[in-house]
Write a protein that holds these residues in place. Structure first.
Motif, mmCIF file in Angstrom:
data_model
loop_
_atom_site.group_PDB
_atom_site.id
_atom_site.type_symbol
_atom_site.label_atom_id
_atom_site.label_comp_id
_atom_site.label_asym_id
_atom_site.label_seq_id
_atom_site.Cartn_x
_atom_site.Cartn_y
_atom_site.Cartn_z
ATOM 1 N N GLN A 1 8.248 -3.603 -1.722
ATOM 2 C CA GLN A 1 8.641 -3.192 -0.721
ATOM 3 C C GLN A 1 7.213 -4.496 0.825
ATOM 4 N N LEU B 1 4.375 2.086 1.486
ATOM 5 C CA LEU B 1 4.771 0.044 0.642
ATOM 6 C C LEU B 1 4.404 -0.248 -1.005
ATOM 7 N N PRO C 1 12.016 -2.121 4.760
ATOM 8 C CA PRO C 1 11.372 -1.130 4.758
ATOM 9 C C PRO C 1 9.788 0.090 5.207
#
Length: 211
Positions: free
Chosen positions: A48, A44, A88
């Motif tokens: 995110q 990520l 996410p």
């Protein structure tokens, strides 16, 4: 009559009207909205990760909010249902919720007075009641006032002792005041929000409840 007490959508997620929620939720009362799959195949990004942390915070807050409704509503509160947003990281997080509360009057006005105290306590139990929560609390006050008026006409019961302490608001009538019998069960900030919304002066003796 069943009323919904709820936590409002946050993190940019619109809260659907109850009729839409009822249609769109799956049989277990959960609705998955938002299909953000960015970052699923790799690490990520910083943005995110911040989104995930915010979603975790919101999820905890929403669940705590609905648990407070259920705890205070007792036998008159149903199960919680949630609206979910996929983060996410591919996980679902609760971003809105609702608990159904039986807010209908009983055949016995004394029972109605007691029940409306519980309904109002359930609506105002969270420290951050939503606009819908405040409407349910106002509705409970109005129903309680009608039951107290019926008791006064009979010349007995808790309505004659309570007087006009809980002046519900319906139509052209004035703002409602928090019930003295319900006050110990109301979260302090929940009662304050109700008072602020309906132009009621501050009251003392209101204690928070376990959430």
């Amino acid at each position: 009559m069943v009323a919904g007490v709820s936590s409002s959508g946050v993190y940019g997620v619109p809260l659907l009207r109850p009729s839409q929620q009822a249609r769109d939720r799956s049989p277990d009362g959960q609705k998955d909205i938002g299909q953000n799959t960015a970052g699923l195949s790799g690490t990520l990004t910083d943005d995110q990760q911040r989104q995930v942390q915010e979603l975790k915070r919101i999820d905890a807050s929403v669940r705590q909010h609905e648990a407070a409704h259920q705890a205070a509503g007792g036998p008159h509160a149903g199960g919680a249902s949630f609206t979910f947003t996929r983060g996410p990281d591919g996980k679902n997080y609760a971003t809105a919720g609702e608990v159904q509360v039986d807010a209908g009057a009983e055949s016995d006005p004394e029972a109605t007075v007691r029940k409306m105290d519980t309904v109002k306590a359930a609506a105002l139990a969270p420290s951050d009641p939503s606009a819908q929560d405040l409407r349910v609390a106002q509705q409970a006050d109005a129903t309680k006032m009608q039951a107290q008026q019926e008791l006064r006409r009979k010349g007995s019961g808790p309505g004659s002792r309570s007087g006009g302490s809980s002046g519900g608001q319906d139509g052209a009538e004035g703002g409602a005041t928090p019930s003295d019998t319900a006050a110990p069960a109301l979260a302090a900030r929940g009662a304050a929000a109700y008072a602020s919304a309906y132009g009621i002066g501050p009251r003392t003796g209101t204690a928070g409840i376990m959430v």
